[in-house]
Design an enzyme around this catalytic site. Structure first.
Site, PDB file in Angstrom:
ATOM      1  CB  CYS A   2     -31.487  61.260  80.266  1.00 49.33           C
ATOM      2  SG  CYS A   2     -30.588  59.772  80.650  1.00 49.33           S
ATOM      3  NE  ARG A  27     -37.339  63.741  81.066  1.00 50.79           N
ATOM      4  CZ  ARG A  27     -37.927  63.644  79.884  1.00 50.79           C
ATOM      5  NH1 ARG A  27     -39.023  64.319  79.643  1.00 50.79           N
ATOM      6  NH2 ARG A  27     -37.423  62.896  78.934  1.00 50.79           N
ATOM      7  CD1 TRP A  74     -33.353  56.963  86.273  1.00 49.73           C
ATOM      8  CD2 TRP A  74     -33.157  55.645  84.487  1.00 49.73           C
ATOM      9  NE1 TRP A  74     -33.921  55.748  86.579  1.00 49.73           N
ATOM     10  CE2 TRP A  74     -33.813  54.926  85.496  1.00 49.73           C
ATOM     11  CE3 TRP A  74     -32.916  55.008  83.261  1.00 49.73           C
ATOM     12  CZ2 TRP A  74     -34.236  53.607  85.335  1.00 49.73           C
ATOM     13  CZ3 TRP A  74     -33.338  53.706  83.093  1.00 49.73           C
ATOM     14  CH2 TRP A  74     -33.987  53.019  84.133  1.00 49.73           C
ATOM     15  CG  ASN A  98     -33.623  60.873  76.946  1.00 47.76           C
ATOM     16  OD1 ASN A  98     -33.511  59.766  77.462  1.00 47.76           O
ATOM     17  ND2 ASN A  98     -34.785  61.464  76.783  1.00 47.76           N
ATOM     18  N   GLY A  99     -31.544  58.338  76.037  1.00 40.51           N
ATOM     19  CA  GLY A  99     -31.839  57.149  75.234  1.00 40.51           C
ATOM     20  C   GLY A  99     -30.654  56.204  75.191  1.00 40.51           C
ATOM     21  CD  GLU A 479     -51.276  51.486  90.596  1.00 41.21           C
ATOM     22  OE1 GLU A 479     -50.517  50.813  89.879  1.00 41.21           O
ATOM     23  OE2 GLU A 479     -51.105  52.698  90.797  1.00 41.21           O
ATOM     24  CE  LYS A 483     -48.151  53.812  92.272  1.00 36.88           C
ATOM     25  NZ  LYS A 483     -48.740  53.987  90.957  1.00 36.88           N
ATOM     26  CD  GLU A 486     -44.213  53.290  91.754  1.00 34.71           C
ATOM     27  OE1 GLU A 486     -43.450  53.443  90.803  1.00 34.71           O
ATOM     28  OE2 GLU A 486     -45.451  53.415  91.657  1.00 34.71           O
ATOM     29  CG  HIS A 502     -53.340  27.570  92.519  1.00 30.13           C
ATOM     30  ND1 HIS A 502     -53.669  26.243  92.384  1.00 30.13           N
ATOM     31  CD2 HIS A 502     -54.501  28.255  92.438  1.00 30.13           C
ATOM     32  CE1 HIS A 502     -54.978  26.141  92.203  1.00 30.13           C
ATOM     33  NE2 HIS A 502     -55.509  27.347  92.240  1.00 30.13           N
ATOM     34  CE  LYS A 601     -45.098  60.880  86.230  1.00 32.75           C
ATOM     35  NZ  LYS A 601     -45.946  59.986  87.019  1.00 32.75           N
TER      36      LYS A 601
HETATM   37  C1  F6R Z   1     -45.763  53.517  88.532  1.00 29.05           C
HETATM   38  C2  F6R Z   1     -45.582  54.228  87.287  1.00 29.05           C
HETATM   39  C3  F6R Z   1     -45.081  53.467  86.115  1.00 29.05           C
HETATM   40  C4  F6R Z   1     -45.719  53.988  84.815  1.00 29.05           C
HETATM   41  C5  F6R Z   1     -45.082  53.297  83.603  1.00 29.05           C
HETATM   42  C6  F6R Z   1     -45.732  53.725  82.309  1.00 29.05           C
HETATM   43  O1  F6R Z   1     -46.276  54.347  89.527  1.00 29.05           O
HETATM   44  O2  F6R Z   1     -45.818  55.410  87.193  1.00 29.05           O
HETATM   45  O3  F6R Z   1     -45.280  52.099  86.267  1.00 29.05           O
HETATM   46  O4  F6R Z   1     -47.086  53.738  84.860  1.00 29.05           O
HETATM   47  O5  F6R Z   1     -43.722  53.604  83.565  1.00 29.05           O
HETATM   48  O6  F6R Z   1     -45.567  55.077  82.086  1.00 29.05           O
HETATM   49  P1  F6R Z   1     -46.485  55.841  81.066  1.00 29.05           P
HETATM   50  O7  F6R Z   1     -47.865  55.833  81.621  1.00 29.05           O
HETATM   51  O8  F6R Z   1     -45.907  57.229  80.989  1.00 29.05           O
HETATM   52  O9  F6R Z   1     -46.413  55.108  79.759  1.00 29.05           O
END
Ligand code: F6R
Length: 606
Positions: A2, A27, A74, A98-99, A479, A483, A486, A502, A601
């Site tokens: 949020c 975000r 959010w 927010n929260g 990773e 990527k 998501e 396994h 974000k």
């Molecule tokens: C994936 C992504 C998330 C962040 C995670 C941690 O592309 O961006 O998995 O890496 O939410 O966020 P930070 O780095 O802000 O603690």
């Protein structure tokens, strides 16, 4: 997550509130709303979905108030409908939040028993009723809010306006960041300074437990105990750093292409390239005496930490404990004396990572953080900060922050290795040179971008994709899968290549692309064997490697040719093809690349 904004202005503020919310779009959110004080009463407009829906609503039914709050939501409690969108309000008070208010269930029950009627499924609405209840008893707006704040548990940020109060806004921070912006006879509030950049660069960050009374002439801040406090006013650099997409279609593309430059900046901060030496800030702990490094982070930042584990163990010979922050915090592991706790976070606000940091502090660990936002809570609560110089990352899927995190971890490894005598000066020189070449190699890789489009068209047809890697390429497989899933919503999993037999090998058939991340290092032949196992079961292999395709010994669907680099730096380079594959697959599929569904974000709830 949020986003919160608030303005006490001289003219109608709804338009500026929406502009500020647009700067918080990155975000992640699923509904939005604004409320203003209009001729003494409160009015609001809300809409499901993107800000353009809210703008359309405001166009048809404008708001005229000069004092207002806005929100991008959010969803946590209650579906992302207009009814659950913020601001929440009654005729006395309007709130954005927010929260999470953890004790909202018990508070709601008590309020209902008193006769309050709830309209939404949100936790936020209890704040509205609690304040109204105190005002009903005769408290003024400020005292009613103070009492309400004292009854709330959880991690949250709030902005509140009141009917009949055209020159009052109350802000509270308990776990989620809030920045006050100082204008000329106007005041602003935002979840971060980026939101306020068009209006002011004079920023005061509220600290944990602070709450503030804002009027046009200024802000009075109180700490958790109710004592009036002074908080420093800083000049925000957000204004100059504010980004647009440039010539790119998405922020994610722009951020992928910025990597040569931001990795250079980050490396230059930690390397003395003239002397081919690493030069790290003092961590406040004797490197030779470190008994364990405990790394904790979430998502992509966790995968950066996992690469760090391989590096630190191999080159600096330090035992490394690593865990996802949401697990670490409740596992409460015993931590040794002379331990270094390392936290990795782009935003510096991730709730689980922050909670883990606090746990490690309570266990007397030396706390260092690798963060991209230097003013963030994680940075401020760390004993030592190792900044990544990635600049603002707007695309929800992390790209340049990841490779900058790797850059810092590589430098840290060299610094600790040298101090502990596990790498010689000659090795240090060799590895520093290898790191210095990374930006150039990435720039070359990026010139080859069109070749990923064809691969991406094929990947887009898959229902499941597997990524394999060994050693420091294993986190890259994780990773790559993250990527892809998501932003394209294709199911993808990363596995350690040796783990395949396994269990996951049962998934292999001719419909499953298997992306093998395999630099030609000392583990290459082991990975080749695992690749043969996939080929024998009809899997479609895409090999990402500097080895010649002839070495594969099996049929490849595609070969992504990588430059020959020192094995130490390969994770930095191999990040790029997995980013590009995911990006082009998502673009081809037409998803919302920069703001994928359900994602945020800055994850400020646990
Ligand atoms: C994936 C992504 C998330 C962040 C995670 C941690 O592309 O961006 O998995 O890496 O939410 O966020 P930070 O780095 O802000 O603690």
């Amino acid at each position: 997550m949020c986003g919160i904004v608030g303005i006490l202005g001289h003219k109608a503020v709804a338009g500026d509130l929406v502009d500020a919310l647009r700067r918080l779009e990155y975000r992640g959110y699923d509904s939005a709303g604004v409320a203003t004080v209009e001729n003494g009463h409160l009015e609001r407009r809300r809409a499901e979905g993107k800000l353009k829906n809210l703008e359309a609503r405001l166009h048809n039914e404008p708001l005229q108030g000069r004092a207002g709050i806005g929100h991008t939501r959010w969803a946590t409690h209650g579906r992302p409908t207009e009814n659950n969108a913020h601001p929440h309000m009654n005729e006395r008070v309007s709130v954005v939040h927010n929260g999470i208010i953890e004790n909202f269930g018990e508070l709601k029950k008590a309020l209902i028993a008193k006769g309050h009627r709830f309209e939404t499924d949100t936790d936020t609405e209890v704040v509205v009723h609690l304040i109204a209840d105190e005002m009903q008893k005769g408290c003024d707006a400020i005292e009613a809010t103070r009492r309400t704040l004292a009854s709330l548990r959880g991690a949250f940020a709030l902005a509140i306006i009141f009917a009949g109060e055209d020159d009052l806004m109350i802000a509270a921070r308990q776990g989620s960041p809030l920045a006050i912006g100082h204008g000329k006879g106007e005041m602003y509030l935002g979840s971060d300074a980026i939101a306020l950049a068009p209006f002011t660069d004079e920023i005061t960050y509220l600290e944990e437990g602070d709450w503030a009374v804002l009027r046009r002439k200024g802000a009075i801040i109180f700490d958790r105990s109710g004592k009036q406090v002074e908080r420093v006013r800083t000049k925000s650099v957000a204004t100059s750093l504010l980004v647009d997409k440039g010539n790119h279609r998405h922020f994610m593309a722009k951020e992928i292409h910025e990597q040569p430059e931001v990795i250079s900046h980050t490396l230059a901060n930690y390397l003395d390239l003239a002397e081919a030496r690493v030069s790290m800030p003092d961590l406040g702990i004797d490197p030779a005496g470190i008994r364990q490094v405990s790394i904790s982070a979430c998502g992509t930042a966790y995968y950066a930490g996992l690469v760090g584990k391989y590096w630190l163990e191999r080159y600096a010979r330090i035992p490394v404990e690593i865990d996802i922050a949401s697990e670490f915090r409740y596992r409460e592991p015993p931590l040794p004396a002379n331990g270094l706790a390392l936290f990795i976070s782009q935003s510096g606000e991730t709730a689980d990572t922050l909670a883990t940091l606090r746990y490690c502090k309570s266990q007397k660990q030396r706390v260092a953080s690798v963060v991209n936002v230097r003013t963030s809570t994680i940075a401020r609560e760390s004993d030592a900060v190792l900044p990544t110089l990635a600049g603002p990352e707007i695309g929800v899927a992390s790209t340049k922050a990841f490779t900058c995190q790797l850059s810092v971890l590589a430098c840290l490894t060299l610094a600790l290795g040298r101090a502990r005598g596990t790498i010689s000066s000659a090795q240090e020189e060799e590895l520093v040179h290898a790191l210095a070449e990374v930006p150039r190699h990435i720039a070359t890789l990026l010139r080859n971008e069109p070749s990923y489009e064809k691969l991406a068209h094929d990947l887009a047809k898959a229902k499941d994709v597997l990524y394999l890697g060994r050693g420091s390429s294993y986190p890259l497989a994780l990773e790559g899968a993250l990527k892809l899933k998501e932003i394209s919503y294709i199911h993808a999993e990363g596995y350690a290549a040796g783990e395949l037999k396994h269990g996951p090998i049962a998934l292999i058939d001719e419909n499953v692309p298997v992306i093998v991340v395999a630099p030609e290092d000392d583990l290459f032949e082991k990975t080749l064997s695992n690749m043969q196992e996939v080929a024998a079961r009809g899997g479609r292999i895409i090999l990402v490697s500097d080895a010649s395709p002839d070495r594969a010994g099996c049929e490849l669907e595609a070969h992504v040719a990588m430059p020959k680099v020192h094995p130490f730096t390969s994770p930095l380079l191999y990040a790029v093809p997995v980013q590009l594959l995911a990006y082009h697959t998502a673009v081809f599929m037409g998803t919302d690349v920069d703001q994928p569904r359900n994602l945020a974000k800055s994850v400020t709830v646990e």
